[in-house]
Design a protein around this motif. Structure first.
Motif, PDB file in Angstrom:
ATOM      1  N   GLU A  14       0.848  -1.180   0.000  1.00 47.93           N
ATOM      2  CA  GLU A  14       0.000   0.000   0.000  1.00 47.93           C
ATOM      3  C   GLU A  14       0.880   1.225   0.000  1.00 47.93           C
ATOM      4  O   GLU A  14       1.922   1.257   0.652  1.00 47.93           O
ATOM      5  N   LYS A  15       0.444   2.195  -0.731  1.00 46.34           N
ATOM      6  CA  LYS A  15       1.169   3.458  -0.805  1.00 46.34           C
ATOM      7  C   LYS A  15       0.617   4.382   0.272  1.00 46.34           C
ATOM      8  O   LYS A  15      -0.596   4.506   0.432  1.00 46.34           O
ATOM      9  N   ILE A  16       1.518   5.014   1.024  1.00 45.37           N
ATOM     10  CA  ILE A  16       1.091   5.965   2.050  1.00 45.37           C
ATOM     11  C   ILE A  16       1.794   7.296   1.796  1.00 45.37           C
ATOM     12  O   ILE A  16       2.862   7.343   1.201  1.00 45.37           O
ATOM     13  N   ASN A  17       1.179   8.343   2.247  1.00 46.48           N
ATOM     14  CA  ASN A  17       1.790   9.668   2.170  1.00 46.48           C
ATOM     15  C   ASN A  17       2.246  10.051   3.569  1.00 46.48           C
ATOM     16  O   ASN A  17       1.486   9.949   4.524  1.00 46.48           O
ATOM     17  N   VAL A  18       3.491  10.487   3.661  1.00 44.79           N
ATOM     18  CA  VAL A  18       4.063  10.872   4.950  1.00 44.79           C
ATOM     19  C   VAL A  18       4.735  12.226   4.786  1.00 44.79           C
ATOM     20  O   VAL A  18       5.493  12.438   3.843  1.00 44.79           O
ATOM     21  N   ARG A  19       4.468  13.098   5.699  1.00 46.59           N
ATOM     22  CA  ARG A  19       5.130  14.406   5.688  1.00 46.59           C
ATOM     23  C   ARG A  19       6.323  14.338   6.639  1.00 46.59           C
ATOM     24  O   ARG A  19       6.193  13.907   7.777  1.00 46.59           O
ATOM     25  N   VAL A  20       7.476  14.764   6.134  1.00 46.45           N
ATOM     26  CA  VAL A  20       8.692  14.790   6.953  1.00 46.45           C
ATOM     27  C   VAL A  20       9.365  16.147   6.767  1.00 46.45           C
ATOM     28  O   VAL A  20       9.249  16.771   5.708  1.00 46.45           O
ATOM     29  N   PRO A  21      10.089  16.574   7.761  1.00 49.42           N
ATOM     30  CA  PRO A  21      10.820  17.834   7.617  1.00 49.42           C
ATOM     31  C   PRO A  21      11.837  17.735   6.475  1.00 49.42           C
ATOM     32  O   PRO A  21      12.414  16.667   6.233  1.00 49.42           O
ATOM     33  N   GLN A  22      12.064  18.821   5.798  1.00 50.72           N
ATOM     34  CA  GLN A  22      13.006  18.830   4.681  1.00 50.72           C
ATOM     35  C   GLN A  22      14.394  18.390   5.109  1.00 50.72           C
ATOM     36  O   GLN A  22      15.090  17.693   4.369  1.00 50.72           O
ATOM     37  N   SER A  23      14.788  18.760   6.315  1.00 51.25           N
ATOM     38  CA  SER A  23      16.126  18.381   6.789  1.00 51.25           C
ATOM     39  C   SER A  23      16.251  16.867   6.948  1.00 51.25           C
ATOM     40  O   SER A  23      17.297  16.293   6.627  1.00 51.25           O
ATOM     41  N   LEU A  24      15.189  16.217   7.424  1.00 54.50           N
ATOM     42  CA  LEU A  24      15.222  14.761   7.556  1.00 54.50           C
ATOM     43  C   LEU A  24      15.253  14.098   6.187  1.00 54.50           C
ATOM     44  O   LEU A  24      16.016  13.150   5.958  1.00 54.50           O
ATOM     45  N   LEU A  25      14.452  14.600   5.261  1.00 62.38           N
ATOM     46  CA  LEU A  25      14.443  14.050   3.910  1.00 62.38           C
ATOM     47  C   LEU A  25      15.809  14.209   3.251  1.00 62.38           C
ATOM     48  O   LEU A  25      16.278  13.309   2.549  1.00 62.38           O
ATOM     49  N   ALA A  26      16.456  15.320   3.500  1.00 59.81           N
ATOM     50  CA  ALA A  26      17.798  15.540   2.951  1.00 59.81           C
ATOM     51  C   ALA A  26      18.773  14.499   3.506  1.00 59.81           C
ATOM     52  O   ALA A  26      19.620  13.977   2.770  1.00 59.81           O
ATOM     53  N   GLN A  27      18.649  14.176   4.791  1.00 59.07           N
ATOM     54  CA  GLN A  27      19.509  13.149   5.389  1.00 59.07           C
ATOM     55  C   GLN A  27      19.232  11.781   4.774  1.00 59.07           C
ATOM     56  O   GLN A  27      20.159  11.018   4.488  1.00 59.07           O
ATOM     57  N   VAL A  28      17.947  11.462   4.565  1.00 56.23           N
ATOM     58  CA  VAL A  28      17.585  10.190   3.923  1.00 56.23           C
ATOM     59  C   VAL A  28      18.185  10.141   2.520  1.00 56.23           C
ATOM     60  O   VAL A  28      18.774   9.128   2.118  1.00 56.23           O
ATOM     61  N   ASP A  29      18.051  11.233   1.782  1.00 55.28           N
ATOM     62  CA  ASP A  29      18.603  11.292   0.425  1.00 55.28           C
ATOM     63  C   ASP A  29      20.116  11.080   0.425  1.00 55.28           C
ATOM     64  O   ASP A  29      20.663  10.499  -0.503  1.00 55.28           O
ATOM     65  N   ASP A  30      20.784  11.548   1.475  1.00 51.10           N
ATOM     66  CA  ASP A  30      22.242  11.407   1.566  1.00 51.10           C
ATOM     67  C   ASP A  30      22.688   9.980   1.858  1.00 51.10           C
ATOM     68  O   ASP A  30      23.792   9.601   1.475  1.00 51.10           O
ATOM     69  N   VAL A  31      21.863   9.188   2.536  1.00 48.60           N
ATOM     70  CA  VAL A  31      22.356   7.892   3.013  1.00 48.60           C
ATOM     71  C   VAL A  31      21.752   6.646   2.375  1.00 48.60           C
ATOM     72  O   VAL A  31      22.389   5.600   2.398  1.00 48.60           O
ATOM     73  N   TRP A  32      20.565   6.692   1.805  1.00 47.20           N
ATOM     74  CA  TRP A  32      19.941   5.439   1.371  1.00 47.20           C
ATOM     75  C   TRP A  32      20.786   4.678   0.357  1.00 47.20           C
ATOM     76  O   TRP A  32      20.948   3.470   0.451  1.00 47.20           O
ATOM     77  N   GLU A  33      21.358   5.378  -0.592  1.00 48.30           N
ATOM     78  CA  GLU A  33      22.157   4.714  -1.619  1.00 48.30           C
ATOM     79  C   GLU A  33      23.491   4.223  -1.057  1.00 48.30           C
ATOM     80  O   GLU A  33      23.949   3.127  -1.380  1.00 48.30           O
ATOM     81  N   LYS A  34      24.100   5.030  -0.179  1.00 48.86           N
ATOM     82  CA  LYS A  34      25.376   4.653   0.436  1.00 48.86           C
ATOM     83  C   LYS A  34      25.245   3.370   1.243  1.00 48.86           C
ATOM     84  O   LYS A  34      26.208   2.618   1.393  1.00 48.86           O
ATOM     85  N   ARG A  35      24.060   3.136   1.792  1.00 46.48           N
ATOM     86  CA  ARG A  35      23.839   1.939   2.614  1.00 46.48           C
ATOM     87  C   ARG A  35      23.399   0.729   1.791  1.00 46.48           C
ATOM     88  O   ARG A  35      23.072  -0.307   2.345  1.00 46.48           O
ATOM     89  N   GLY A  36      23.389   0.875   0.488  1.00 46.34           N
ATOM     90  CA  GLY A  36      23.137  -0.266  -0.385  1.00 46.34           C
ATOM     91  C   GLY A  36      21.682  -0.527  -0.726  1.00 46.34           C
ATOM     92  O   GLY A  36      21.363  -1.602  -1.233  1.00 46.34           O
ATOM     93  N   TYR A  37      20.813   0.413  -0.475  1.00 43.73           N
ATOM     94  CA  TYR A  37      19.400   0.231  -0.817  1.00 43.73           C
ATOM     95  C   TYR A  37      19.192   0.557  -2.290  1.00 43.73           C
ATOM     96  O   TYR A  37      19.838   1.450  -2.838  1.00 43.73           O
ATOM     97  N   ALA A  38      18.278  -0.173  -2.918  1.00 45.36           N
ATOM     98  CA  ALA A  38      17.981   0.043  -4.334  1.00 45.36           C
ATOM     99  C   ALA A  38      17.257   1.361  -4.556  1.00 45.36           C
ATOM    100  O   ALA A  38      17.401   1.979  -5.614  1.00 45.36           O
ATOM    101  N   ASN A  39      16.481   1.785  -3.565  1.00 45.46           N
ATOM    102  CA  ASN A  39      15.733   3.039  -3.697  1.00 45.46           C
ATOM    103  C   ASN A  39      15.351   3.546  -2.310  1.00 45.46           C
ATOM    104  O   ASN A  39      15.506   2.849  -1.306  1.00 45.46           O
ATOM    105  N   LYS A  40      14.847   4.746  -2.284  1.00 45.65           N
ATOM    106  CA  LYS A  40      14.480   5.384  -1.025  1.00 45.65           C
ATOM    107  C   LYS A  40      13.343   4.633  -0.327  1.00 45.65           C
ATOM    108  O   LYS A  40      13.321   4.510   0.894  1.00 45.65           O
ATOM    109  N   SER A  41      12.397   4.125  -1.103  1.00 44.04           N
ATOM    110  CA  SER A  41      11.265   3.389  -0.512  1.00 44.04           C
ATOM    111  C   SER A  41      11.739   2.160   0.255  1.00 44.04           C
ATOM    112  O   SER A  41      11.238   1.857   1.339  1.00 44.04           O
ATOM    113  N   GLU A  42      12.708   1.435  -0.320  1.00 46.11           N
ATOM    114  CA  GLU A  42      13.245   0.254   0.352  1.00 46.11           C
ATOM    115  C   GLU A  42      13.882   0.643   1.688  1.00 46.11           C
ATOM    116  O   GLU A  42      13.705  -0.032   2.699  1.00 46.11           O
TER     117      GLU A  42
END
Length: 92
Positions: A14-42
């Motif tokens: 199921e697809k959900i919508n979640v609101r997160v602070p821009q600073s947190l999203l920026a941190q997620v964008d910085d690390v998901w690929e470095k940690r070996g995930y195929a995409n941000k959703s994973e």
């Protein structure tokens, strides 16, 4: 919520919508690929799994024993498994 047809082995998604602070999203964008995930959703699904089923925490006593063991190793007060086998005459 809408149903996503890409089940990914966990059943219907199921697809959900979640609101997160821009600073947190920026941190997620910085690390998901470095940690070996195929995409941000994973990455986010894995974080949600950890929130629902948190990793096992060691007790204070166990942490103290580990610290003591580390100290003994650093001070050369430990012996290897092979040394113990040699001293006791044990063959594999």
């Amino acid at each position: 919520m809408s149903t996503d047809s890409d089940a990914g082995g966990d059943g219907e998604m199921e697809k959900i919508n979640v609101r997160v602070p821009q600073s947190l999203l920026a941190q997620v964008d910085d690390v998901w690929e470095k940690r070996g995930y195929a995409n941000k959703s994973e990455f986010i699904r894995d974080a949600l799994r950890d929130a629902v089923n948190p990793p096992t925490q060691l007790s204070e006593e166990a942490l103290e024993h580990l610290a003591e063991s580390r100290k003994q190793r650093e001070q050369g007060e430990t012996v290897s498994q092979d040394d113990v086998k040699d001293r006791l005459g044990i063959d594999d």
